[in-house]
Design an enzyme around this catalytic site. Structure first.
Site, PDB file in Angstrom:
ATOM      1  N   GLY A 202       6.080  -9.787  13.124  1.00 41.67           N
ATOM      2  CA  GLY A 202       4.773 -10.426  13.080  1.00 41.67           C
ATOM      3  C   GLY A 202       3.873  -9.572  12.210  1.00 41.67           C
TER       4      GLY A 202
ATOM      5  N   LEU B  97       0.608  -6.207  -6.150  1.00 40.10           N
ATOM      6  CA  LEU B  97       1.339  -6.709  -7.315  1.00 40.10           C
ATOM      7  C   LEU B  97       2.843  -6.519  -7.178  1.00 40.10           C
ATOM      8  CD1 LEU B  97      -1.055  -5.118  -9.991  1.00 40.10           C
ATOM      9  CD2 LEU B  97      -1.189  -7.425  -9.013  1.00 40.10           C
ATOM     10  N   GLY B  98       3.331  -6.415  -5.943  1.00 34.65           N
ATOM     11  CA  GLY B  98       4.764  -6.245  -5.720  1.00 34.65           C
ATOM     12  C   GLY B  98       5.276  -4.951  -6.325  1.00 34.65           C
TER      13      GLY B  98
ATOM     14  N   ASP C 264       2.920  -5.689   4.814  1.00 31.76           N
ATOM     15  CA  ASP C 264       2.224  -5.307   6.046  1.00 31.76           C
ATOM     16  C   ASP C 264       2.163  -3.789   6.188  1.00 31.76           C
ATOM     17  OD1 ASP C 264       2.222  -8.049   6.545  1.00 31.76           O
ATOM     18  OD2 ASP C 264       4.049  -7.944   7.746  1.00 31.76           O
TER      19      ASP C 264
END
Length: 290
Positions: free
Chosen positions: A38, A206-207, A238
């Site tokens: 989660g 931005l990954g 996260d």
């Protein structure tokens, strides 16, 4: 200070697949693991492992005691997590050999949070504490409004993205975190560029390229990511957010908080799993990247 997190708690069922399924395709999984997950739980665990005091506000069902125990073990204050008569949220996560994922989410108890529960928790907050939310629970607007009234720094991670949900909390936000795709979706839904939003601090992830920080009254800053071989990208965003919030909580300058969060996210993508495998601060500080 304390980071208050109105956040989701899920059981993440992770299936290893040769590739992500297409419509109508049946695939045999080579492995199955259950993790605590989660977006909310991930961020709480990340911030706690980064050295902050974190109080989680959320819900579990009668089947979710294991998740509560796991979060407590990882250093999260779980006193404000209510047990409700709704199944605990869960996610079915398909992960391919390249580490990309596809997720089916069941909200469950994450959408059964009572306003009284929220009020009782935040009544213990003090001005200057941080409040963070994501779009996996109910009561987001109520929490954002309450946080602003109490003098908290109100933060929002705009995922899973829903234009109406972001626009509803925008007037109360001090800090907005979203990825490149979500930033474009928000521009389309509001007609405003990121720079035009009424938010003091915006952070666009931005990954593999890193992150872009856009303060309202300052110049944009780009911080590069570390190059690693990713095996599972689940929970990396996260982890990044939790570490940024912990850095803010500890008074780090934003560039330093982002750089530290980038290191945590880089470690995270080299591991299979979600909250259970988030690195702690010692691991992040000692990590060596090529």
């Amino acid at each position: 200070m304390t980071i208050w997190n109105l956040g989701s708690i899920n059981a993440d069922m992770v299936y290893a697949l040769p590739h992500l399924p297409t419509a109508g395709e049946t695939l045999a999984a080579s492995n199955l693991e259950r993790f605590l997950g989660g977006k909310g739980a991930n961020m709480s665990v990340a911030a706690a492992r980064a050295g902050s005091r974190v109080a989680h506000i959320g819900g579990i069902g009668p089947d979710g005691r294991w998740a509560l125990d796991r979060m407590t073990e990882y250093g999260v204050d779980t006193r404000f997590i209510a047990e409700v008569d709704v199944p605990t949220g869960h996610a079915i996560i398909a992960v391919d050999k390249q580490g990309e994922n596809q997720i089916i989410l069941y909200p469950g108890a994450n959408h059964a949070i009572e306003q009284d529960q929220l009020g009782q928790a935040l009544s213990q907050a003090v001005p200057g504490d941080l409040l963070v939310m994501q779009n996996e629970t109910n009561a987001q607007v109520e929490a954002a409004r309450m946080g602003r009234d109490l003098g908290l720094t109100v933060c929002y991670a705009a995922a899973p993205f829903q234009g109406d949900a972001v626009q509803a909390v925008l007037p109360y936000l001090d800090f907005l975190i979203l990825n490149e795709v979500e930033a474009e979706q928000l521009r389309e839904s509001t007609g405003q560029s990121i720079a035009e939003l009424p938010v003091k601090h915006v952070l666009v992830t931005l990954g593999s390229k890193g992150a872009r920080y856009l303060p309202k009254d300052g110049e944009a800053l780009e911080i590069s990511a570390h190059k690693v071989k990713a095996v599972d990208t689940t929970g990396a965003g996260d982890t990044f957010t939790g570490y940024v919030l912990a850095g803010m909580d500890r008074g780090l300058p934003m560039p330093q908080a982002i750089a530290q969060a980038n290191r945590a996210a880089a470690l995270m993508v080299t591991r299979h799993g979600t909250a259970d495998v988030i690195p702690d601060l010692k691991e992040v500080l000692e990590a060596r990247f090529g």
